[in-house]
Design an enzyme around this catalytic site. Structure first.
Site, PDB file in Angstrom:
ATOM      1  N   GLY A  21      36.401  96.051 176.916  1.00 11.79           N
ATOM      2  CA  GLY A  21      35.265  96.969 176.920  1.00 11.79           C
ATOM      3  C   GLY A  21      34.087  96.516 176.082  1.00 11.79           C
ATOM      4  O   GLY A  21      33.294  97.344 175.632  1.00 11.79           O
ATOM      5  N   SER A  22      33.915  95.206 175.912  1.00 11.81           N
ATOM      6  CA  SER A  22      32.766  94.754 175.115  1.00 11.81           C
ATOM      7  C   SER A  22      31.450  95.018 175.848  1.00 11.81           C
ATOM      8  O   SER A  22      30.427  95.297 175.213  1.00 11.81           O
ATOM      9  CB  SER A  22      32.895  93.280 174.729  1.00 11.81           C
ATOM     10  OG  SER A  22      32.802  92.440 175.851  1.00 11.81           O
ATOM     11  N   ASN A  23      31.462  94.948 177.171  1.00 11.22           N
ATOM     12  CA  ASN A  23      30.245  95.312 177.919  1.00 11.22           C
ATOM     13  C   ASN A  23      29.975  96.808 177.832  1.00 11.22           C
ATOM     14  O   ASN A  23      28.825  97.226 177.702  1.00 11.22           O
ATOM     15  CB  ASN A  23      30.363  94.856 179.373  1.00 11.22           C
ATOM     16  CG  ASN A  23      30.076  93.380 179.534  1.00 11.22           C
ATOM     17  OD1 ASN A  23      28.922  92.955 179.439  1.00 11.22           O
ATOM     18  ND2 ASN A  23      31.122  92.589 179.731  1.00 11.22           N
ATOM     19  N   MET A  99      39.264  95.623 186.788  1.00 11.46           N
ATOM     20  CA  MET A  99      39.896  94.506 187.488  1.00 11.46           C
ATOM     21  C   MET A  99      40.700  94.952 188.706  1.00 11.46           C
ATOM     22  O   MET A  99      41.782  94.435 188.971  1.00 11.46           O
ATOM     23  CB  MET A  99      40.748  93.696 186.503  1.00 11.46           C
ATOM     24  CG  MET A  99      39.954  93.132 185.340  1.00 11.46           C
ATOM     25  SD  MET A  99      38.499  92.162 185.842  1.00 11.46           S
ATOM     26  CE  MET A  99      39.307  90.643 186.344  1.00 11.46           C
ATOM     27  N   ARG A 100      40.148  95.915 189.423  1.00 15.31           N
ATOM     28  CA  ARG A 100      40.762  96.314 190.704  1.00 15.31           C
ATOM     29  C   ARG A 100      39.708  96.281 191.793  1.00 15.31           C
ATOM     30  O   ARG A 100      38.556  96.674 191.565  1.00 15.31           O
ATOM     31  CB  ARG A 100      41.308  97.748 190.618  1.00 15.31           C
ATOM     32  CG  ARG A 100      42.690  97.834 190.062  1.00 15.31           C
ATOM     33  CD  ARG A 100      43.231  99.239 190.234  1.00 15.31           C
ATOM     34  NE  ARG A 100      43.395  99.619 191.633  1.00 15.31           N
ATOM     35  CZ  ARG A 100      44.428  99.261 192.391  1.00 15.31           C
ATOM     36  NH1 ARG A 100      45.380  98.518 191.898  1.00 15.31           N
ATOM     37  NH2 ARG A 100      44.502  99.648 193.652  1.00 15.31           N
ATOM     38  N   ILE A 101      40.133  95.823 192.959  1.00 13.67           N
ATOM     39  CA  ILE A 101      39.231  95.860 194.108  1.00 13.67           C
ATOM     40  C   ILE A 101      39.143  97.294 194.595  1.00 13.67           C
ATOM     41  O   ILE A 101      40.169  97.976 194.736  1.00 13.67           O
ATOM     42  CB  ILE A 101      39.748  94.920 195.213  1.00 13.67           C
ATOM     43  CG1 ILE A 101      39.670  93.470 194.727  1.00 13.67           C
ATOM     44  CG2 ILE A 101      38.961  95.120 196.504  1.00 13.67           C
ATOM     45  CD1 ILE A 101      40.345  92.469 195.642  1.00 13.67           C
ATOM     46  N   ASN A 116      28.213  96.154 189.199  1.00 15.37           N
ATOM     47  CA  ASN A 116      29.311  95.385 188.611  1.00 15.37           C
ATOM     48  C   ASN A 116      28.733  94.198 187.852  1.00 15.37           C
ATOM     49  O   ASN A 116      27.643  93.726 188.159  1.00 15.37           O
ATOM     50  CB  ASN A 116      30.223  94.870 189.733  1.00 15.37           C
ATOM     51  CG  ASN A 116      31.389  94.053 189.214  1.00 15.37           C
ATOM     52  OD1 ASN A 116      32.063  94.445 188.258  1.00 15.37           O
ATOM     53  ND2 ASN A 116      31.649  92.896 189.812  1.00 15.37           N
ATOM     54  N   HIS A 118      29.849  90.249 186.926  1.00 12.62           N
ATOM     55  CA  HIS A 118      30.815  89.220 187.302  1.00 12.62           C
ATOM     56  C   HIS A 118      30.520  87.963 186.483  1.00 12.62           C
ATOM     57  O   HIS A 118      29.363  87.555 186.361  1.00 12.62           O
ATOM     58  CB  HIS A 118      30.706  88.918 188.800  1.00 12.62           C
ATOM     59  CG  HIS A 118      31.714  87.915 189.247  1.00 12.62           C
ATOM     60  ND1 HIS A 118      33.045  88.240 189.454  1.00 12.62           N
ATOM     61  CD2 HIS A 118      31.615  86.586 189.476  1.00 12.62           C
ATOM     62  CE1 HIS A 118      33.707  87.157 189.810  1.00 12.62           C
ATOM     63  NE2 HIS A 118      32.864  86.140 189.830  1.00 12.62           N
ATOM     64  N   SER A 145      26.486  87.494 186.407  1.00  9.30           N
ATOM     65  CA  SER A 145      25.601  88.176 187.353  1.00  9.30           C
ATOM     66  C   SER A 145      25.906  89.672 187.350  1.00  9.30           C
ATOM     67  O   SER A 145      27.074  90.065 187.400  1.00  9.30           O
ATOM     68  CB  SER A 145      25.847  87.667 188.784  1.00  9.30           C
ATOM     69  OG  SER A 145      25.783  86.266 188.856  1.00  9.30           O
ATOM     70  N   THR A 150      28.932  96.089 197.088  1.00 10.98           N
ATOM     71  CA  THR A 150      29.013  96.377 198.519  1.00 10.98           C
ATOM     72  C   THR A 150      30.445  96.076 198.952  1.00 10.98           C
ATOM     73  O   THR A 150      31.282  95.676 198.135  1.00 10.98           O
ATOM     74  CB  THR A 150      28.027  95.503 199.318  1.00 10.98           C
ATOM     75  OG1 THR A 150      28.382  94.138 199.125  1.00 10.98           O
ATOM     76  CG2 THR A 150      26.586  95.740 198.882  1.00 10.98           C
ATOM     77  N   LEU A 153      33.388  91.444 198.601  1.00  7.56           N
ATOM     78  CA  LEU A 153      33.807  91.230 197.218  1.00  7.56           C
ATOM     79  C   LEU A 153      32.877  90.243 196.487  1.00  7.56           C
ATOM     80  O   LEU A 153      32.670  89.111 196.953  1.00  7.56           O
ATOM     81  CB  LEU A 153      35.247  90.678 197.201  1.00  7.56           C
ATOM     82  CG  LEU A 153      35.830  90.447 195.807  1.00  7.56           C
ATOM     83  CD1 LEU A 153      36.011  91.756 195.063  1.00  7.56           C
ATOM     84  CD2 LEU A 153      37.148  89.682 195.911  1.00  7.56           C
ATOM     85  N   ASP A 154      32.338  90.697 195.360  1.00  8.68           N
ATOM     86  CA  ASP A 154      31.477  89.871 194.504  1.00  8.68           C
ATOM     87  C   ASP A 154      30.299  89.270 195.274  1.00  8.68           C
ATOM     88  O   ASP A 154      29.829  88.171 194.940  1.00  8.68           O
ATOM     89  CB  ASP A 154      32.288  88.737 193.848  1.00  8.68           C
ATOM     90  CG  ASP A 154      33.372  89.263 192.919  1.00  8.68           C
ATOM     91  OD1 ASP A 154      33.210  90.380 192.390  1.00  8.68           O
ATOM     92  OD2 ASP A 154      34.387  88.564 192.737  1.00  8.68           O
TER      93      ASP A 154
END
Ligand code: GAR
Length: 215
Positions: A21-23, A99-101, A116, A118, A145, A150, A153-154
């Protein structure tokens, strides 16, 4: 499309995490300093031991674990997660090391208000182990980034990127730490743009002040 809420009042943010959780901390700090017209109203993790939950509780923010292992499948988990997120009436949903899609129903439900971060210069290195892959490729440059989420993925429209040099003797850990530093700068920046009504997703294009964002 941005709701008029973003122009007139404090932007309500729900942050989803899975780990340190640093972000999240960087975003909470900027909100606390008044640098962003936003407040983190809730933090949700799929992992009970995530340190980000502790960070949230220490800051007096509502913190919840919704463990994906308690659900029969992705759809059921995503439905429960969406209901929990909606309970906080967010203007913006921020994935910060979640870390889940997320499946298409979740993504569509929050389209245009789901972002998000990445750890790569997308479109390079979607997926996992980005630092290891950059080093293995002999990349000279790496980074992070922030993008709208959407169904691909990524691969959603990029909002902002931060670049770092890759040094000759970098380990993945050292490079990751350098990337984290830029993440802590660019994620609050992107959140600030959204919260002040400057950032929107329109017809699949990220717009800042009405102009397309291109890297
Ligand atoms: C960050 O480096 C973020 O870019 C990455 O997880 C880390 C979370 O760190 N996200 C992904 O890999 C998503 N695919 P944090 O918990 O300290 O903010």
């Amino acid at each position: 499309m941005l709701s008029s809420n973003n122009d007139a009042k404090t932007c309500r943010i729900v942050v989803l995490i899975s780990g340190n959780g640093s972000n999240l901390q960087a975003i909470m700090d900027q909100c606390g300093r008044g640098g962003i017209p936003a407040e983190v109203t809730a933090v949700i993790s799929n992992v009970e031991s995530a340190f980000g939950l502790t960070r949230a509780r220490q800051a007096g923010i509502s913190a919840h674990c919704l463990d994906h292992r308690d659900f029969a499948n992705r759809l059921e988990y995503d439905d429960a997660l969406a209901a929990l997120v909606e309970a906080f009436h967010p203007d913006l949903v921020v994935l910060a090391g979640f870390m889940r899609i997320l499946g298409p129903q979740f993504v569509d439900r929050f389209a245009g208000r789901l972002i998000n971060i990445h750890p790569s210069l997308l479109p390079r290195y979607p997926g996992l182990d980005t630092h290891e892959r950059a080093i293995a490729d002999g990349a000279k440059e790496h980074g992070a980034s922030v993008h709208f989420v959407t169904q691909d993925l990524d691969a959603g429209p990029v909002i902002i990127q931060g670049r770092v040099a890759v040094m000759k003797d970098d380990s993945a850990e050292i490079l990751a730490a350098r990337v984290h530093d830029v993440e802590h700068r660019i994620y609050p920046q992107a959140v600030g743009w959204f919260a002040s009504g400057r950032l929107a997703l329109k017809d699949g294009v990220a717009l800042l002040d009405g102009q397309p964002l291109t890297d």
